[in-house]
Scaffold this active site. Structure first.
Site, mmCIF file in Angstrom:
data_model
loop_
_atom_site.group_PDB
_atom_site.id
_atom_site.type_symbol
_atom_site.label_atom_id
_atom_site.label_comp_id
_atom_site.label_asym_id
_atom_site.label_seq_id
_atom_site.Cartn_x
_atom_site.Cartn_y
_atom_site.Cartn_z
ATOM 1 N N ASP A 156 0.802 -1.238 0.000
ATOM 2 C CA ASP A 156 0.000 0.000 0.000
ATOM 3 C C ASP A 156 0.830 1.280 0.000
ATOM 4 O O ASP A 156 0.259 2.361 0.170
ATOM 5 C CB ASP A 156 -0.942 0.059 1.225
ATOM 6 C CG ASP A 156 -2.097 -0.906 1.116
ATOM 7 O OD1 ASP A 156 -2.293 -1.483 0.038
ATOM 8 O OD2 ASP A 156 -2.809 -1.083 2.127
ATOM 9 N N CYS A 213 -19.173 -9.645 -12.271
ATOM 10 C CA CYS A 213 -20.152 -8.834 -11.537
ATOM 11 C C CYS A 213 -21.519 -8.877 -12.223
ATOM 12 O O CYS A 213 -22.551 -8.723 -11.552
ATOM 13 C CB CYS A 213 -19.683 -7.385 -11.439
ATOM 14 S SG CYS A 213 -18.358 -7.117 -10.241
ATOM 15 N N CYS A 216 -25.257 -7.177 -11.325
ATOM 16 C CA CYS A 216 -25.378 -6.892 -9.887
ATOM 17 C C CYS A 216 -24.904 -5.473 -9.571
ATOM 18 O O CYS A 216 -23.852 -5.038 -10.032
ATOM 19 C CB CYS A 216 -24.554 -7.906 -9.091
ATOM 20 S SG CYS A 216 -24.609 -7.641 -7.310
ATOM 21 N N CYS A 219 -23.406 -3.443 -4.292
ATOM 22 C CA CYS A 219 -22.431 -2.582 -3.622
ATOM 23 C C CYS A 219 -22.781 -1.105 -3.827
ATOM 24 O O CYS A 219 -22.703 -0.301 -2.885
ATOM 25 C CB CYS A 219 -21.019 -2.874 -4.118
ATOM 26 S SG CYS A 219 -20.783 -2.738 -5.907
ATOM 27 N N CYS A 223 -24.146 1.592 -0.646
ATOM 28 C CA CYS A 223 -23.232 2.622 -0.127
ATOM 29 C C CYS A 223 -24.027 3.784 0.459
ATOM 30 O O CYS A 223 -24.748 4.479 -0.263
ATOM 31 C CB CYS A 223 -22.307 3.119 -1.240
ATOM 32 S SG CYS A 223 -21.153 4.393 -0.665
ATOM 33 N N CYS A 238 -16.281 8.446 0.331
ATOM 34 C CA CYS A 238 -16.158 7.091 0.872
ATOM 35 C C CYS A 238 -15.981 7.139 2.391
ATOM 36 O O CYS A 238 -15.160 7.902 2.915
ATOM 37 C CB CYS A 238 -14.976 6.383 0.218
ATOM 38 S SG CYS A 238 -14.641 4.751 0.889
ATOM 39 N N CYS A 265 -14.786 1.057 6.525
ATOM 40 C CA CYS A 265 -16.133 0.615 6.171
ATOM 41 C C CYS A 265 -16.032 -0.677 5.371
ATOM 42 O O CYS A 265 -15.153 -0.817 4.512
ATOM 43 C CB CYS A 265 -16.835 1.687 5.335
ATOM 44 S SG CYS A 265 -18.527 1.279 4.866
ATOM 45 N N CYS A 272 -21.529 -8.001 -1.070
ATOM 46 C CA CYS A 272 -21.104 -8.625 -2.326
ATOM 47 C C CYS A 272 -21.380 -10.133 -2.309
ATOM 48 O O CYS A 272 -20.914 -10.846 -1.416
ATOM 49 C CB CYS A 272 -19.619 -8.378 -2.568
ATOM 50 S SG CYS A 272 -18.988 -9.144 -4.084
#
Length: 371
Positions: A156, A213, A216, A219, A223, A238, A265, A272
């Site tokens: 990261d 996906c 769908c 998600c 949110c 976010c 979060c 999912c």
């Protein structure tokens, strides 16, 4: 021994990873390289990075450093992408919970208890350090077999978008929530990378995993702050960004949507379908600390700065800092509907920290409105 996908995957598993793959870095000027640059540049230009200025860093030529690996590392030819599963057999953020419970993102639950400390509390662990140590071990194993080569290891922190190279390595597809999704593992896993000067044989190039996906949109629909559109995420909306990266006051219009989230979060991953049957991890260094699953807001609010450090030193939670953590707690208390938090909020409303004082005043007003 040649530099191949099976060879790297085997060594990565020996180092403690769940699986690994190798991605070739698109040469400059190719359609893949241009597309990679364009998508990142457009995302930055849209303001979706919020206040995360490190993502906006440019080199002496004015190029965004994270727009292409070869911008920062001209010698790089491949990226080894390693996966570590951290899924836990605990409740989800969307499951019923006590109204006085907060939520800490699943990835920040991790702790470790050695055999000699079997009766003591778990010590917090930070996946950045855990994975980096494993990457270094993998790097050393590769050098023993392949000889010297140029490399850099990151968790990261590198100038690249890890999920892009996880996709290039055939480890999954980028879902509509912008997480990398693997058909067997779902999305509950960490990524660590090693940039290398090694070249993958043409016959060993991975194929892209198909996007599964479909139609769908769970998600996106789930949110609370409308941060998601298909395959795009506005970080400035976010909840993970707001509760971790955002310094200062959180915009008023987003506070209700934060709900009980006090650090990060999980909502877009919790809903999912690919995570329904995701395997439970058995990684002793990334085991969940039970106290952080649906933690009581009273307990967390009672912590002073020293106790916060003691509980979260060596944990990702420390990134939010003590003042930011209490700001998040004030919002969760305001959203709880529980009047018993009013004395704490009243005290905080007179804090010398202007952000905590203002946020607590907002929370008091919100509880009054819910009465």
């Amino acid at each position: 021994m040649p530099f191949t996908q099976p060879f790297v995957d085997a060594l990565a598993k020996d180092a403690g990873f769940t699986l690994a793959g190798v991605a070739t870095i698109p040469p400059p000027g190719t359609s893949e390289s241009r597309e990679e640059r364009r998508r990142f540049e457009d995302w930055i230009a849209s303001g979706s990075a919020g206040e995360m200025d490190y993502l906006k860093r440019r080199n002496e030529n004015g190029e965004l450093v994270r727009s292409s690996v070869r911008t920062a590392f001209p010698w790089a030819r491949s990226v080894i992408v390693c996966v570590a599963n951290y899924n836990a057999a605990h409740s989800r953020s969307i499951d019923p919970a006590p109204p006085d419970a907060g939520w800490v993102a699943r990835y920040a639950w991790s702790g470790f208890r050695s055999e000699s400390e079997s009766t003591s509390a778990m010590r917090p662990t930070d996946y950045h350090k855990v994975l980096l140590k494993r990457l270094e071990a993998l790097n050393a194993s590769l050098r023993q077999t392949l000889g010297s080569f140029e490399s850099r290891s990151y968790v990261d922190t590198g100038p690249l978008v890890e999920r892009v190279y996880a996709r290039y390595a055939g480890l999954g597809w980028v879902g509509k929530n912008t997480c990398i999704l693997n058909q067997q593992l779902g999305s509950w896993f960490f990524l660590g990378v090693i940039l290398t000067s090694l070249e993958l044989p043409p016959e060993d190039l991975p194929s892209f995993a198909p996007d599964r996906c479909g139609s769908c949109t769970r998600c996106i629909d789930a949110c609370p702050t409308q941060a998601l559109t298909p395959y795009q995420m506005d970080a400035s909306r976010c909840i993970s960004y707001l509760t971790i990266e955002k310094r200062g006051a959180i915009p008023d219009d987003l506070r209700d949507g934060i709900g009980r989230q006090i650090f990060g979060c999980d909502i877009c991953q919790d809903v999912c379908p690919w995570n329904r049957r995701a395997p439970i991890a058995s990684d002793p260094q990334l085991a969940p600390r039970p106290e952080l699953v649906n933690p009581a807001l009273d307990w967390l609010a009672a912590m002073n700065a020293g106790e916060f450090r003691a509980w979260f030193y060596g944990s990702p939670v420390k990134r939010t800092r003590f003042d930011g953590f209490r700001r998040n707690l004030a919002i969760a208390m305001g959203n709880s509907g529980l009047e018993r938090f009013l004395p704490t909020l009243e005290g905080w409303s007179h804090s010398e920290d202007p952000v905590l004082a203002e946020t607590s005043t907002w929370a008091i007003r919100r509880l009054d409105c819910l009465d």
